[in-house]
Scaffold this motif. Sequence first.
Motif, mmCIF file in Angstrom:
data_model
loop_
_atom_site.group_PDB
_atom_site.id
_atom_site.type_symbol
_atom_site.label_atom_id
_atom_site.label_comp_id
_atom_site.label_asym_id
_atom_site.label_seq_id
_atom_site.Cartn_x
_atom_site.Cartn_y
_atom_site.Cartn_z
ATOM 1 N N THR A 1 0.812 -1.147 -0.492
ATOM 2 C CA THR A 1 -0.074 -0.064 0.022
ATOM 3 C C THR A 1 1.472 1.560 0.460
ATOM 4 O OG1 THR A 1 -0.233 -0.097 2.368
ATOM 5 C CG2 THR A 1 -1.909 -1.245 1.371
ATOM 6 N N THR A 2 1.840 1.070 0.496
ATOM 7 C CA THR A 2 3.017 2.051 0.566
ATOM 8 C C THR A 2 3.276 2.584 -0.952
ATOM 9 O OG1 THR A 2 4.572 1.097 1.876
ATOM 10 C CG2 THR A 2 5.491 3.290 0.910
ATOM 11 N N ILE A 3 3.383 2.018 -2.175
ATOM 12 C CA ILE A 3 3.372 2.300 -3.443
ATOM 13 C C ILE A 3 2.120 3.563 -4.108
ATOM 14 C CG2 ILE A 3 3.787 1.910 -5.862
ATOM 15 C CD1 ILE A 3 5.681 -0.635 -5.075
ATOM 16 N N PRO A 4 1.284 3.140 -3.746
ATOM 17 C CA PRO A 4 0.206 4.127 -4.590
ATOM 18 C C PRO A 4 0.771 4.840 -3.912
ATOM 19 C CG PRO A 4 -0.980 1.984 -3.617
ATOM 20 C CD PRO A 4 0.949 1.415 -3.371
ATOM 21 N N MET A 5 0.326 5.349 -3.028
ATOM 22 C CA MET A 5 0.202 6.648 -1.406
ATOM 23 C C MET A 5 1.561 7.090 -1.399
ATOM 24 S SD MET A 5 -2.075 6.393 0.326
ATOM 25 C CE MET A 5 -3.574 6.114 1.424
ATOM 26 N N PHE A 6 2.543 6.979 -2.072
ATOM 27 C CA PHE A 6 3.753 7.778 -2.204
ATOM 28 C C PHE A 6 3.633 8.176 -3.324
ATOM 29 C CE2 PHE A 6 6.714 6.443 1.195
ATOM 30 C CZ PHE A 6 6.585 7.172 1.876
ATOM 31 N N VAL A 7 2.851 7.358 -4.631
ATOM 32 C CA VAL A 7 3.067 7.941 -6.621
ATOM 33 C C VAL A 7 1.829 9.144 -6.041
ATOM 34 C CG1 VAL A 7 1.901 7.149 -8.453
ATOM 35 C CG2 VAL A 7 3.735 5.965 -7.186
ATOM 36 N N LEU A 8 0.741 8.822 -5.524
ATOM 37 C CA LEU A 8 -0.466 10.135 -5.397
ATOM 38 C C LEU A 8 0.191 10.870 -4.210
ATOM 39 C CD1 LEU A 8 -3.390 10.626 -5.510
ATOM 40 C CD2 LEU A 8 -4.495 9.240 -3.305
ATOM 41 N N ALA A 9 1.322 10.756 -3.391
ATOM 42 C CA ALA A 9 1.401 11.828 -3.191
ATOM 43 C C ALA A 9 2.245 12.840 -3.937
ATOM 44 C CB ALA A 9 2.261 11.730 -1.512
ATOM 45 N N GLY A 10 3.515 12.687 -4.371
ATOM 46 C CA GLY A 10 4.247 12.538 -5.495
ATOM 47 C C GLY A 10 3.294 13.608 -6.165
ATOM 48 N N ALA A 11 2.349 13.412 -7.160
ATOM 49 C CA ALA A 11 1.079 14.075 -8.666
ATOM 50 C C ALA A 11 1.012 14.995 -7.049
ATOM 51 C CB ALA A 11 0.699 13.071 -8.486
ATOM 52 N N LEU A 12 0.279 15.232 -6.110
ATOM 53 C CA LEU A 12 -0.347 15.965 -5.157
ATOM 54 C C LEU A 12 0.690 17.249 -5.630
ATOM 55 C CD1 LEU A 12 -2.591 14.216 -2.936
ATOM 56 C CD2 LEU A 12 -3.374 15.539 -4.687
ATOM 57 N N MET A 13 1.767 16.441 -4.862
ATOM 58 C CA MET A 13 3.160 17.929 -4.698
ATOM 59 C C MET A 13 3.470 18.789 -5.267
ATOM 60 S SD MET A 13 5.338 15.942 -1.937
ATOM 61 C CE MET A 13 3.535 15.327 -0.075
ATOM 62 N N GLU A 14 3.351 17.885 -7.156
ATOM 63 C CA GLU A 14 3.530 17.990 -8.591
ATOM 64 C C GLU A 14 3.544 19.551 -8.869
ATOM 65 O OE1 GLU A 14 3.730 17.056 -13.401
ATOM 66 O OE2 GLU A 14 4.207 15.242 -11.393
ATOM 67 N N HIS B 1 -7.163 13.860 -11.581
ATOM 68 C CA HIS B 1 -5.910 13.376 -12.410
ATOM 69 C C HIS B 1 -4.593 13.136 -11.078
ATOM 70 C CE1 HIS B 1 -7.545 15.129 -16.588
ATOM 71 N NE2 HIS B 1 -6.909 16.525 -16.262
ATOM 72 N N ALA B 2 -5.025 13.178 -10.799
ATOM 73 C CA ALA B 2 -3.433 12.111 -9.705
ATOM 74 C C ALA B 2 -3.840 11.762 -9.231
ATOM 75 C CB ALA B 2 -3.443 13.525 -8.855
ATOM 76 N N ILE B 3 -5.531 11.013 -8.991
ATOM 77 C CA ILE B 3 -6.422 9.909 -8.436
ATOM 78 C C ILE B 3 -5.957 8.659 -9.803
ATOM 79 C CG2 ILE B 3 -8.222 8.508 -7.583
ATOM 80 C CD1 ILE B 3 -8.617 11.324 -5.986
ATOM 81 N N ARG B 4 -6.546 9.681 -11.010
ATOM 82 C CA ARG B 4 -6.379 8.190 -12.547
ATOM 83 C C ARG B 4 -4.768 7.923 -12.749
ATOM 84 N NH1 ARG B 4 -5.443 9.384 -17.645
ATOM 85 N NH2 ARG B 4 -7.260 8.362 -19.380
ATOM 86 N N PHE B 5 -3.503 8.937 -12.512
ATOM 87 C CA PHE B 5 -2.839 8.867 -12.933
ATOM 88 C C PHE B 5 -1.685 7.486 -12.217
ATOM 89 C CE2 PHE B 5 2.083 9.427 -11.601
ATOM 90 C CZ PHE B 5 2.444 9.211 -12.743
ATOM 91 N N THR B 6 -2.107 8.127 -10.357
ATOM 92 C CA THR B 6 -1.854 6.763 -9.777
ATOM 93 C C THR B 6 -2.272 5.306 -10.058
ATOM 94 O OG1 THR B 6 -1.819 8.459 -8.137
ATOM 95 C CG2 THR B 6 -1.933 6.476 -6.757
ATOM 96 N N ALA B 7 -4.081 5.550 -10.598
ATOM 97 C CA ALA B 7 -4.230 4.007 -10.337
ATOM 98 C C ALA B 7 -4.145 3.336 -11.597
ATOM 99 C CB ALA B 7 -5.929 5.078 -10.763
ATOM 100 N N LEU B 8 -3.787 3.636 -12.448
ATOM 101 C CA LEU B 8 -3.135 3.334 -13.877
ATOM 102 C C LEU B 8 -1.673 2.893 -13.654
ATOM 103 C CD1 LEU B 8 -3.942 6.169 -16.601
ATOM 104 C CD2 LEU B 8 -4.784 3.996 -16.310
ATOM 105 N N MET B 9 -0.777 3.980 -12.499
ATOM 106 C CA MET B 9 0.318 3.155 -12.689
ATOM 107 C C MET B 9 0.729 1.617 -11.687
ATOM 108 S SD MET B 9 3.714 5.613 -10.788
ATOM 109 C CE MET B 9 4.751 6.072 -12.593
ATOM 110 N N ILE B 10 -0.343 1.590 -11.195
ATOM 111 C CA ILE B 10 -0.584 1.033 -9.722
ATOM 112 C C ILE B 10 -1.133 0.030 -10.428
ATOM 113 C CG2 ILE B 10 -2.362 1.740 -8.282
ATOM 114 C CD1 ILE B 10 0.657 0.572 -7.278
ATOM 115 N N GLY B 11 -1.708 0.064 -11.440
ATOM 116 C CA GLY B 11 -2.974 -0.574 -11.884
ATOM 117 C C GLY B 11 -2.111 -1.745 -12.976
ATOM 118 N N SER B 12 -0.980 -1.290 -13.076
ATOM 119 C CA SER B 12 0.215 -1.544 -13.842
ATOM 120 C C SER B 12 1.213 -2.996 -13.135
ATOM 121 C CB SER B 12 0.464 -1.324 -15.172
ATOM 122 O OG SER B 12 1.476 -0.026 -14.517
#
Length: 431
Positions: free
Chosen positions: A57-70, A267-278
């Motif tokens: 669960t750490t990975i999608p959270m950090f991906v989402l956090a990074g996208a939101l920070m950007e 958009h951040a949630i969508r990006f995270t979902a696509l990345m963590i899905g793969s």
Amino acid sequence: MNGPTAMALVFVFTMLIGVPIPFAAGLATVAGIWIADIPLTLLAQSAYTAFDAFPLTTIPMFVLAGALMEKGGMSEHLISIARRLVGAYKGGIGLVTVVSCMFFAALSGSGPATTAAIGSITIPAMLKENYKARFAGAITAAAGALGSMIPPSNLLIIYGLVAEQSIPRLFLAGIVPGLTLGVLLMLVTYLIARKNNYGGTGEPFSWRPLMGAIWEGKWAIGAPVLILGGIYAGIFTPSEAAAVAVFYALFVGLVIYRQLTVKDIFHAIRFTALMIGSVLFILGVTKAFGQLVTLYDIPESVSFLFGAFSEHPWLVLLLIAVFYIFVGMWLESIPQIIIFTAVFLPLVTSLGVDPILFGIFTVVACEVGFLTPPIGVNLFVASKIARTSVEQVSIGVLPMLIPYFVVIVLLVFFEDWVLFLPNLAFGISSH
């Protein structure tokens, strides 16, 4: 035909005809299961156990956090700090890019995300100062790969899950190599910029503007302090730290900087979902792949293959690095780590190599894959922003690979400089 041969042939053939890597690994796994006469339910069971790992669960959270920070304005404040710090020197904006990527890497944990967040601002600035497009893209692509080394790093989390190693120890071990890479990249950038007379027209360094930029960007700087400080102070686990990072990014973006919109969050949630899905698909398939690797005694076969070099662990590590870099030209870093850790980790640990050190070594070697065509993700991101071809950025990035090769050699021949921090923090001797 034996199982390992069939798996290798199916995997290579399906990749060559254009089958996506996760499906290629899945078909190779099915071939191995069928030859071994094992029920195909192994695939589903392995995927279930792979997804059951709580640290995942750490990975999608950090991906989402990074996208939101950007999206929330943190990258602009980090770039402002870097500009005040090194912007006046030759190649100033190039140096700013490297320093900003080092800062942002400690927020996003992702190489491509770091490349996109920083490059979208600094590449146009470099082009305005008449940097060659391929050089501007190359700096950003090479520095963006630091996102996979400086903690929190998604690749280190993946390695920790696969190798069953402590993620906090891996994070600590990645700090010094990450900073070393950053300094070496700055040196190469400065030398190339000096030769081509790029930049050097900014305001001279002064403490007052720097401290002002730091004060204005204190909320951006506070993110890695909160995340990493909380982990090592024992306040929360890496998974809890990732959740804290998401709430922190939302708070700063919505309340402090007020640059985050509902559309940005979507958009951040969508990006995270696509990345963590793969990532989940790859992890589920390759968990069964890894079990078959063990079942077919492939690690023992690899150990036998390297038996002639067993008295020289450094030579084995160099050969593995060459293998990782070569494979990284076609295979993305996450499947590389998941698939080949199961093969190489038993070998190197039998030679006395620390698993934490090998994790850092693996990620650095895989980082080169971000910078090598035809699958180099950072190259595609940087070339798109720089509005030039991937081939041009690939040429420009060649001198930027030198720091990575230097760090790989240092990892092979010296271990204390990497293990010093985790051993100091956790009271574990490396000998």
